[in-house]
Design an enzyme around this catalytic site. Structure first.
Site, PDB file in Angstrom:
ATOM      1  CE1 TYR A 143      11.903  -4.699  -3.308  1.00  8.79           C
ATOM      2  CE2 TYR A 143       9.948  -5.340  -2.104  1.00  8.79           C
ATOM      3  CZ  TYR A 143      10.890  -4.398  -2.435  1.00  8.79           C
ATOM      4  OH  TYR A 143      10.797  -3.136  -1.876  1.00  8.79           O
ATOM      5  CE  LYS A 171      11.327  -2.475  -6.174  1.00  8.29           C
ATOM      6  NZ  LYS A 171      10.682  -2.041  -4.941  1.00  8.29           N
TER       7      LYS A 171
END
EC number: 4.3.3.7
Lengths: 313, 313, 313, 313
Positions: A143, A171
């Site tokens: 992330y 992400k």
């Protein structure tokens, strides 16, 4: 869902919103509302749920609250879609502990940031992800959210982690669309590797550029809109993709209604999503976690007007 | 070209590369090479030239050199395409003086950043652009490049300046694609207002989102590629747009070949463009302005390999 | 004063304030007021003047205005104290041109920042100072002001430049007091090398740590106070040093009186110095350079109250 | 030591080092070494211990490890000096839980940062500290470390919290010495309020300016040196203060010996402190927490040379 697999296929794609965390007016986790959010999202056509992300106010939740949120979502989901769970801790060993706990509670994959509060370099960031993978064996998403961690996932590190199967996806909430495109091109040959964008107003361009999914906070409010956009992209109907994105970008203006002197940048977007969900009848209150301010009646009315313009009210 | 007009139409759109500034091996401005660059760009189908931008090494050019660059380009262009010229100075009155000078030397419009070295706020930034417009009367583009000025053009200021006709467009090199999309939507009703992206590897998404043009440093190397992408977008052939962008994004890897310990971030991209143009036979040397390092033979060979992959060599 | 010398002694030390630039209410340079500022400073016991620094609004002055300021100060000073002049330009060759101009107009030494707007690395920063020294032969001070240039002068570069005689001193406005102490220790063996602090409220600690001088913007308002502090330090009377610094630190609160929504960070401190000088009867108006806001009557009254507390009114 | 009191006197002052966390070569907490560190510090004359601070690698410790460190130090200290403990968690309710746990384990006061990972504003930061105080009733120190939290404790918030008795002190590791001086002046009237500096190489200036204590990571290596400096300041012998500080500043060069490509900024200083303590025979290994690199033999030899110069070896 089973967890890690040696040869990840594209198990993860499409619209995977970060689920917001409703609270009662007394500040407790509102599990009934949370269950309605889960249904709202799955009914809207999402292909996964990102549990305990930034939009879920994860940094503000106690460990008990994190457990309650994870178990509530897991039970309500009941295997309908994969659950990606944030293991939101400062550094490696804390992330491992939190990640293992999340999997016990029902997570299918983990979403892991670069270390924060820590002052890292590229070598430490790489070692961090490798250690988490080794200790958990789970499907990991990196992330990349430097606005919060203040340490961008270096592109060369991301590529190495992808090639070595340490991570199954990224992400990307970095706002660095150049690096994101370079990552897409550099990992295109890795079967099943996923690049998700976290920026809900430029998803059309990300999809055109090859992104495999989107993790839109605004997807809590209008999951069906994101699903339509994703389907239109799959069908190659780019004018429809753009029109849907323009509509959603206009809807995203709810995030900018709060008074920035009163409401922090962190609370503004999330508070607007919660307020919209109250207006849509899905959750009970727009109460934020301590110490964030909740949106007020003026802000709620401004949001209602935008929802009406977007055809949601 | 005439300069300012009361009702700007979309005079400016398409591919408007920031022209690089070739130097001889002794470090002088190489006007013959510069003329060949102008021809190369116009032959490649560009619809305008951005003279004295960051890619033109404008912060490194003396005032005499800026004059020589502007007059050389203006003479060689001979009215074929509009010339947007950077008025690269720290604050308002210096920008005005530089802007008026550029127009005397042949500029059709001015490209103006937020103040730099200065420590500004939103009110000062707005006053800055209004004062430059009032004093010059020219078509102004706001050049939003916070990586250099460290002051993002605030969205609400940009919108007000657009609505009031102070600026005819924004060149967005901010990397903030969310703000750029919001600007596109908020100014869509203003006839002729232009939003250009400065990020050469995500032009496809910008065009899908409605951007009117692109100011790609890499366009010095492959103007025809950008023109093809722009034409494909105009024709609605989005798969072709993306394919061309992917090819150009791969080509852009030349910017990352230099050793980052030796060559600065500023010099790396520009040095690679110059090196590519040497390899393409358009300019004589890849000499950079003092104090930037020029690329070496190893780096040149790496760039040549990428040019071959992209079909340019 | 003669300019460069092969073996710099500590020609430069003590209190060397950055001279503010008064304007008339019409916005012109107010040379009569400027002459009174020069006398006020020299009468207050300063040992040098820093002309055309950030506090002199140098980024906002046109080239003609810079010349007028330099010649006015030089004439009024008439050799009483050394004149250090800012050569405030983006990069090397522009700095060289500006520096040579300043020396022709009366400067004794040059104050040079790291490149700005440019995106530099350590090697370029070092080459920059070496090239300026080589081209001008003048006494150079490196002006380390990353809040404006966004490029900290690297410590190892500063030490090398000091050891090689490229710079005779550093004006440290970096706010990095750890690096400043390390620089003091690392250059202690270099005869005549100067480290000046630019932070007017922590001069006592800097002097205790061995700094050779101070370049206080607030010194425009109370030069005698800084001179007393410097003399007390020379006499080893540290309680007196601290008491004077506490008084000056309280006086510095004038810089925080302006409304930060209306007045930028850049304009706030300078505007308060100008307002104080108006109240003290030394200059005519507190008019700021375009596009900065000037302080208003409320702010002036707040400043007057602080001046009275400090015993200046 | 008792914990909170309604009218805090200056219970806390002097030298309060942040205790490092030794590990065995297998990476376990080395409690025997930790006990020796505690004795080394108290024998050196420190007046308190900061447990589980950044220098204690707190972001890298699991919850079990944090408990082991706290209980080990508390038992070994056995009430000799006050124990300030870090409650190092992302936001308010997590900090409260961690703080209550630390007090159960022996802490006398808590050290609390602004929220991190979160995106806060001034109002949230103020609410954060008020909520922690309300829930715990304990003596709180605000730990201002924006290099890690990326949210500077606003000066006006700090002053209000001090005036209202929410915090009994600030540990200032902000590097903003201007704000620190303003805080000292603004809180001078509050009986018992403490301002500690966290910057070990400029303690002399901080003490001259009125700081009440120092929290030096380097104090792990040479606690007696910091105690001598503090005592000299109390005696008004400022030349001795400065001489001791210069010696310690030279000693601090151990923090800059590691190769910055291999060892991160976070690991470099801490690794050098651990290595020095190994060389001094106080701890067994210089092993760092995962994923930080430990210093190697070359770096150890460079550190040994500096220790010899400082008279410690």
């Amino acid at each position: 869902m089973t967890a890690a697999s040696t040869a990840p296929t594209r198990t993860y794609s499409g619209v995977i919103p970060p689920v917001i965390t409703p609270r009662t007016s007394e500040g407790e986790i509102d599990t009934a509302s949370l269950e309605r959010v889960v249904d709202h999202l799955i009914d809207g056509g999402v292909s996964g749920l990102f549990v305990l992300g930034s939009s879920g106010e994860v940094p503000y939740l106690t460990n008990d609250e994190r457990e309650l949120v994870m178990t509530t979502i897991s039970a309500r989901n009941n295997g309908r879609v994969p659950l990606l769970a944030g293991a939101s801790e400062q550094t490696t060993n804390r992330v491992i502990n939190e990640g293992l706990r999340m999997v016990e509670l029902g997570a299918d994959a983990l979403v892991v940031t670069t270390p924060f509060y820590a002052l890292s370099n590229a070598a430490e960031i790489e070692a961090h992800f490798r250690a988490v993978k080794k200790a958990t064996g789970l499907d990991l998403f990196a992330y990349d959210v430097p606005v919060r961690t203040h340490a961008k996932l270096p592109l060369d590190v991301a590529i190495r982690l992808a090639e070595d199967g340490v991570i199954v996806g990224v992400k990307d909430s970095s706002g660095d669309d150049v690096a994101c495109r370079r990552l897409l091109l550099a990992t295109a040959h890795i079967e099943g590797f996923c690049v998700f964008t976290g920026h809900e107003v430029v998803v059309d361009g990300a999809l055109l550029g090859g992104a495999h999914g989107v993790v839109p906070g605004l997807g809590n409010v209008d999951p069906a809109g994101y699903r339509r956009m994703f389907d239109a992209a799959a069908a190659g109907d780019w004018p429809a993709v753009r029109a849907e994105q323009d509509r959603l970008a206009n809807l995203f203006e709810i995030a900018f209604t709060p008074d920035s002197n009163r409401v922090s940048g962190g609370a503004s977007g999330l508070g607007s999503f919660k307020t919209a969900l109250v207006l849509l009848g899905i959750i009970e209150t727009n109460t934020m976690s301590v110490p964030m301010a909740s949106l007020n009646e003026d802000e709620s009315q401004a949001i209602a007007a935008i929802l009406r313009q977007a055809g949601l009210l």
